[in-house]
Design a protein around this motif. Structure first.
Motif, PDB file in Angstrom:
ATOM      1  N   LEU A  75      18.973  35.206  15.298  1.00 37.46           N
ATOM      2  CA  LEU A  75      19.226  36.645  15.144  1.00 37.46           C
ATOM      3  C   LEU A  75      18.565  37.197  13.887  1.00 37.46           C
ATOM      4  N   ARG A  76      18.614  36.453  12.791  1.00 37.43           N
ATOM      5  CA  ARG A  76      17.958  36.899  11.562  1.00 37.43           C
ATOM      6  C   ARG A  76      16.448  37.007  11.759  1.00 37.43           C
ATOM      7  N   ILE A  77      15.886  36.058  12.491  1.00 32.37           N
ATOM      8  CA  ILE A  77      14.451  36.098  12.792  1.00 32.37           C
ATOM      9  C   ILE A  77      14.137  37.358  13.593  1.00 32.37           C
ATOM     10  N   LEU A  78      14.943  37.620  14.611  1.00 35.22           N
ATOM     11  CA  LEU A  78      14.705  38.792  15.459  1.00 35.22           C
ATOM     12  C   LEU A  78      14.903  40.093  14.683  1.00 35.22           C
ATOM     13  N   ARG A  79      15.875  40.124  13.789  1.00 32.79           N
ATOM     14  CA  ARG A  79      16.081  41.327  12.966  1.00 32.79           C
ATOM     15  C   ARG A  79      14.857  41.580  12.099  1.00 32.79           C
ATOM     16  N   GLY A  80      14.276  40.524  11.579  1.00 34.68           N
ATOM     17  CA  GLY A  80      13.132  40.661  10.690  1.00 34.68           C
ATOM     18  C   GLY A  80      11.847  41.095  11.381  1.00 34.68           C
ATOM     19  N   THR A  81      11.781  40.959  12.686  1.00 39.41           N
ATOM     20  CA  THR A  81      10.551  41.305  13.400  1.00 39.41           C
ATOM     21  C   THR A  81      10.516  42.739  13.882  1.00 39.41           C
ATOM     22  N   PRO A 123      11.512  46.171  16.270  1.00 38.04           N
ATOM     23  CA  PRO A 123      11.741  46.471  17.686  1.00 38.04           C
ATOM     24  C   PRO A 123      10.773  45.791  18.650  1.00 38.04           C
ATOM     25  N   GLY A 124       9.620  45.350  18.186  1.00 39.21           N
ATOM     26  CA  GLY A 124       8.645  44.716  19.075  1.00 39.21           C
ATOM     27  C   GLY A 124       9.095  43.375  19.610  1.00 39.21           C
ATOM     28  N   GLY A 125       9.947  42.696  18.871  1.00 41.61           N
ATOM     29  CA  GLY A 125      10.442  41.404  19.297  1.00 41.61           C
ATOM     30  C   GLY A 125       9.413  40.298  19.168  1.00 41.61           C
ATOM     31  N   LEU A 126       9.792  39.124  19.639  1.00 42.13           N
ATOM     32  CA  LEU A 126       8.951  37.930  19.549  1.00 42.13           C
ATOM     33  C   LEU A 126       9.014  37.151  20.849  1.00 42.13           C
ATOM     34  N   SER A 127       7.987  36.357  21.073  1.00 46.05           N
ATOM     35  CA  SER A 127       8.013  35.428  22.197  1.00 46.05           C
ATOM     36  C   SER A 127       8.925  34.260  21.831  1.00 46.05           C
ATOM     37  N   ASP A 130       7.279  32.030  19.306  1.00 45.15           N
ATOM     38  CA  ASP A 130       7.291  32.576  17.948  1.00 45.15           C
ATOM     39  C   ASP A 130       8.658  32.394  17.290  1.00 45.15           C
ATOM     40  N   VAL A 131       9.729  32.540  18.075  1.00 44.09           N
ATOM     41  CA  VAL A 131      11.075  32.315  17.539  1.00 44.09           C
ATOM     42  C   VAL A 131      11.202  30.854  17.114  1.00 44.09           C
ATOM     43  N   ILE A 132      10.764  29.934  17.974  1.00 44.44           N
ATOM     44  CA  ILE A 132      10.841  28.493  17.677  1.00 44.44           C
ATOM     45  C   ILE A 132      10.104  28.174  16.375  1.00 44.44           C
ATOM     46  N   ASP A 133       8.914  28.734  16.218  1.00 48.74           N
ATOM     47  CA  ASP A 133       8.102  28.450  15.030  1.00 48.74           C
ATOM     48  C   ASP A 133       8.769  28.892  13.733  1.00 48.74           C
ATOM     49  N   MET A 142      12.173  29.053  13.205  1.00 48.72           N
ATOM     50  CA  MET A 142      13.522  28.511  13.024  1.00 48.72           C
ATOM     51  C   MET A 142      13.557  27.565  11.824  1.00 48.72           C
ATOM     52  N   VAL A 143      14.674  27.565  11.116  1.00 46.59           N
ATOM     53  CA  VAL A 143      14.855  26.636   9.990  1.00 46.59           C
ATOM     54  C   VAL A 143      14.900  25.211  10.525  1.00 46.59           C
ATOM     55  N   SER A 144      15.704  24.990  11.570  1.00 46.83           N
ATOM     56  CA  SER A 144      15.791  23.683  12.219  1.00 46.83           C
ATOM     57  C   SER A 144      15.234  23.819  13.624  1.00 46.83           C
ATOM     58  N   ARG A 145      14.462  22.844  14.040  1.00 45.51           N
ATOM     59  CA  ARG A 145      13.889  22.859  15.383  1.00 45.51           C
ATOM     60  C   ARG A 145      15.003  22.720  16.415  1.00 45.51           C
ATOM     61  N   VAL A 146      14.891  23.471  17.502  1.00 43.95           N
ATOM     62  CA  VAL A 146      15.873  23.392  18.574  1.00 43.95           C
ATOM     63  C   VAL A 146      15.202  22.816  19.814  1.00 43.95           C
ATOM     64  N   PRO A 147      15.904  21.936  20.526  1.00 45.61           N
ATOM     65  CA  PRO A 147      15.288  21.310  21.692  1.00 45.61           C
ATOM     66  C   PRO A 147      15.117  22.262  22.878  1.00 45.61           C
ATOM     67  N   ASP A 148      15.971  23.258  22.979  1.00 46.10           N
ATOM     68  CA  ASP A 148      15.897  24.153  24.128  1.00 46.10           C
ATOM     69  C   ASP A 148      16.068  25.607  23.693  1.00 46.10           C
ATOM     70  N   ALA A 149      14.987  26.186  23.236  1.00 46.90           N
ATOM     71  CA  ALA A 149      15.026  27.569  22.759  1.00 46.90           C
ATOM     72  C   ALA A 149      15.327  28.547  23.883  1.00 46.90           C
ATOM     73  N   THR A 150      14.925  28.213  25.096  1.00 46.38           N
ATOM     74  CA  THR A 150      15.209  29.110  26.220  1.00 46.38           C
ATOM     75  C   THR A 150      16.709  29.276  26.392  1.00 46.38           C
ATOM     76  N   ARG A 151      17.452  28.179  26.333  1.00 46.42           N
ATOM     77  CA  ARG A 151      18.920  28.276  26.457  1.00 46.42           C
ATOM     78  C   ARG A 151      19.525  29.032  25.283  1.00 46.42           C
ATOM     79  N   LEU A 152      18.985  28.828  24.093  1.00 47.79           N
ATOM     80  CA  LEU A 152      19.453  29.564  22.916  1.00 47.79           C
ATOM     81  C   LEU A 152      19.293  31.065  23.150  1.00 47.79           C
ATOM     82  N   LEU A 153      18.129  31.475  23.594  1.00 49.23           N
ATOM     83  CA  LEU A 153      17.878  32.897  23.851  1.00 49.23           C
ATOM     84  C   LEU A 153      18.691  33.404  25.035  1.00 49.23           C
ATOM     85  N   ASP A 154      18.909  32.547  26.043  1.00 50.24           N
ATOM     86  CA  ASP A 154      19.777  32.922  27.172  1.00 50.24           C
ATOM     87  C   ASP A 154      21.185  33.252  26.668  1.00 50.24           C
TER      88      ASP A 154
END
Length: 155
Positions: A54-60, A62-66, A69-72, A74-86
């Motif tokens: 959410l902090r990443i998205l706030r910083g970007t 209204p255009g948002g990110l792919s 780009d969100v994965i890149d 992140m402080v810690s790598r997440v195995p399933d970013a799609t589920r996180l965004l879901d």
């Protein structure tokens, strides 16, 4: 209060090396900090990973990110970013939309509800960081930041 990691872990034998002790100390410190942070976020219904996204998205803006780009960012790598965004979208904290110029490209943006949640958390999170890292003065924090950056750049 400074604690001895060997005592804290109830380890009888000395560490194999100073590097091992430093590595384990970093890991133990991160685990303690992350647990406290997780507990502070729990009443708000989000995890540290969701908060980071959410902090990443706030910083970007209204255009948002792919998703990539969100994965890149992140402080810690997440195995399933799609589920996180879901999950963030299901909670009403983010929204995804196809790029009008390239329909293959999906952008995630923070919603007003997500912005409100972060605004509500800004002061308590800052107070938490100050409480956890308050044992160090400004100069010591800057030294710590520099040392950690050197370690990351060497990897």
């Amino acid at each position: 209060m400074v604690t001895n990691l060997q005592e804290e872990l109830r380890q009888k034998r000395p560490f194999a090396s100073t590097e091992q002790e430093a590595f384990l100390s970093l890991g133990r410190t991160w685990a303690v900090l992350e647990h406290a942070f997780s507990e502070a976020l729990k009443p708000h219904g989000i995890t540290p990973t969701q908060y980071n996204a959410l902090r990443i998205l706030r910083g970007t803006g209204p255009g948002g990110l792919s998703r990539a780009d969100v994965i890149d960012r992140m402080v810690s790598r997440v195995p399933d970013a799609t589920r996180l965004l879901d999950r963030l979208e299901a909670m009403g904290l983010s929204v995804r939309a196809r790029d009008p110029e390239d329909r293959r490209y999906v952008r995630t943006s923070i919603t007003k509800q997500g912005m409100a949640l972060l605004a509500e958390l800004d002061d308590p999170v800052q107070e938490l960081h100050e409480r956890h890292l308050g044992a160090l003065d400004e100069t010591e924090l800057e030294i710590l930041i520099g040392l950690l950056a050197r370690i990351r750049s060497a990897i």
